[in-house]
Design a protein around this motif. Structure first.
Motif, PDB file in Angstrom:
ATOM      1  N   GLU A   6      -6.093   8.993  -5.437  1.00  0.00           N
ATOM      2  CA  GLU A   6      -6.638   7.636  -5.382  1.00  0.00           C
ATOM      3  C   GLU A   6      -7.790   7.507  -4.397  1.00  0.00           C
ATOM      4  O   GLU A   6      -8.731   6.768  -4.620  1.00  0.00           O
ATOM      5  N   SER A   7      -7.705   8.252  -3.294  1.00  0.00           N
ATOM      6  CA  SER A   7      -8.705   8.102  -2.236  1.00  0.00           C
ATOM      7  C   SER A   7      -9.612   9.330  -2.180  1.00  0.00           C
ATOM      8  O   SER A   7      -9.285  10.389  -2.729  1.00  0.00           O
ATOM      9  N   PRO A   8     -10.759   9.221  -1.516  1.00  0.00           N
ATOM     10  CA  PRO A   8     -11.664  10.379  -1.366  1.00  0.00           C
ATOM     11  C   PRO A   8     -10.986  11.567  -0.673  1.00  0.00           C
ATOM     12  O   PRO A   8     -11.236  12.717  -1.034  1.00  0.00           O
TER      13      PRO A   8
ATOM     14  N   GLU B   2      -7.798  12.314  -0.765  1.00  0.00           N
ATOM     15  CA  GLU B   2      -6.878  12.914  -1.731  1.00  0.00           C
ATOM     16  C   GLU B   2      -7.631  13.784  -2.725  1.00  0.00           C
ATOM     17  O   GLU B   2      -7.141  14.834  -3.144  1.00  0.00           O
TER      18      GLU B   2
ATOM     19  N   ARG C 120       0.805  -1.218   0.000  1.00  0.00           N
ATOM     20  CA  ARG C 120       0.000   0.000   0.000  1.00  0.00           C
ATOM     21  C   ARG C 120       0.840   1.271   0.000  1.00  0.00           C
ATOM     22  O   ARG C 120       0.361   2.329  -0.422  1.00  0.00           O
TER      23      ARG C 120
ATOM     24  N   GLU D  55      -0.441   4.712  -1.769  1.00  0.00           N
ATOM     25  CA  GLU D  55      -1.037   5.728  -0.893  1.00  0.00           C
ATOM     26  C   GLU D  55      -0.165   6.973  -0.741  1.00  0.00           C
ATOM     27  O   GLU D  55      -0.631   7.995  -0.232  1.00  0.00           O
TER      28      GLU D  55
END
Length: 334
Positions: free
Chosen positions: A83-85, A87, A56, A60
């Protein structure tokens, strides 16, 4: 970045370690639960968890590494895809702030350009009546009055000229025209401008030009020489100012030497600072602290090195060291 990644997830790592220890503790105190299989499960869980963190980590941290590596400007094209909400939230916030900053910067730049254009236009407009006034002085019969008025006119003329070049210096690269110049007409033109002031103070010039040709920009070189000659005349009494040139280590040098009040040694490192005036003559309200600052800024763009040496009550020597011809390649390509 690895340390930051682990610190960011420290609470999750701590929770995982606590759960494994708790499982071992329960198996240890409860004889009905076999301890060895539980220990084996905990070991496998730790291996899988470490493997998971390793996998990861690049995914990440990709977005945040791109934030660290990007240049400190308003260009966001180098950012990695979030990649993530969370971010996505960071990216949206940064983009909104950047757009706002771009609008403010554009507005300020436009306002600055407009102010500069208006000021330059005003300076040119003011120079017209000043020229007419100078012509009127020739009709005066009173020589003493004529001398005083010419001196005050000259001060206004130099202040306007200084202001004009101050506004142009940030864009000097767009205004440079490097060519071979004859030093003599440049120097004599500046001396002629100072003629009435020099006559009033009883100052003469001793011109000793061993080298007469230099590669530079005529307008900006005249401005630099003007500032140095003005300073020499301003802070000198009846004496000669020596202007000489020679070839030194394949570099052409131009020296302006006066025998005026000189500069205190503690002031020498600061004379090219913006707004700096003498500490020994701090009450001199005529000094603006801009002449040498602007001369230095212009000289840097022309690759000219200005050196100064001085002694109190003995005078000051300014030396301009011009670059070699091949050092102008970068300037000409701008």
């Amino acid at each position: 970045m690895i340390k930051r990644f682990l610190l960011e997830r420290l609470s999750w790592i701590a929770l995982f370690v606590f759960l494994q220890l708790f499982l071992l503790f329960v198996a240890f105190i409860d004889t009905a639960i076999p301890f060895t299989p539980i220990l084996y499960i905990v070991f496998l869980s730790i291996v899988i968890f470490i493997f998971f963190l390793v996998l990861r980590y690049p995914k990440e941290t990709k977005f945040y590494r791109s934030l660290i590596e990007r240049e400190d400007n308003l260009d966001l094209t180098g950012l990695a895809e979030p990649e993530s909400p969370f971010e996505h939230l960071v990216e949206t916030s940064i983009m909104n702030q950047t757009e706002q900053l771009k609008k403010v910067a554009l507005h300020n730049q436009t306002a600055l350009e407009q102010e500069k254009d208006e000021l330059l236009s005003w300076i040119h407009e003011v120079k017209t009546p000043l020229t007419a006034m100078h012509l009127m002085f020739d009709r005066l019969q009173d020589e003493k009055l004529k001398t005083h008025l010419t001196f005050e006119w000259l001060r206004i003329h130099f202040l306007l000229d200084q202001q004009l070049h101050q506004k142009r210096i940030p864009f000097i690269e767009n205004d440079l025209y490097i060519e071979k110049l004859q030093l003599e007409p440049v120097i004599f033109s500046e001396i002629k401008t100072l003629q009435s002031w020099c006559i009033q103070k009883g100052i003469g010039f001793d011109i000793q030009l061993e080298e007469t040709e230099v590669l530079s920009d005529g307008k900006w070189l005249s401005f630099i020489i003007r500032q140095l000659l003005t300073n020499a005349v301003k802070y000198s009494n009846a004496s000669d100012i020596i202007v000489s040139s020679k070839l030194k280590n394949d570099h052409m040098t131009l020296t302006i030497k006066d025998f005026g009040r000189g500069i205190d040694s503690k002031d020498l490192p600061r004379i090219f600072d913006r707004g700096f005036t003498s500490t020994t003559q701090h009450q001199d309200n005529a000094a603006t602290g801009m002449g040498l600052y602007l001369a230095q800024k212009a000289a840097q763009s022309l690759l000219i090195q200005i050196d100064v040496s001085s002694e109190l009550a003995k005078g000051t020597v300014f030396t301009l060291t011009f670059p070699k011809q091949n050092e102008f390649v970068n300037i000409k390509s701008m």
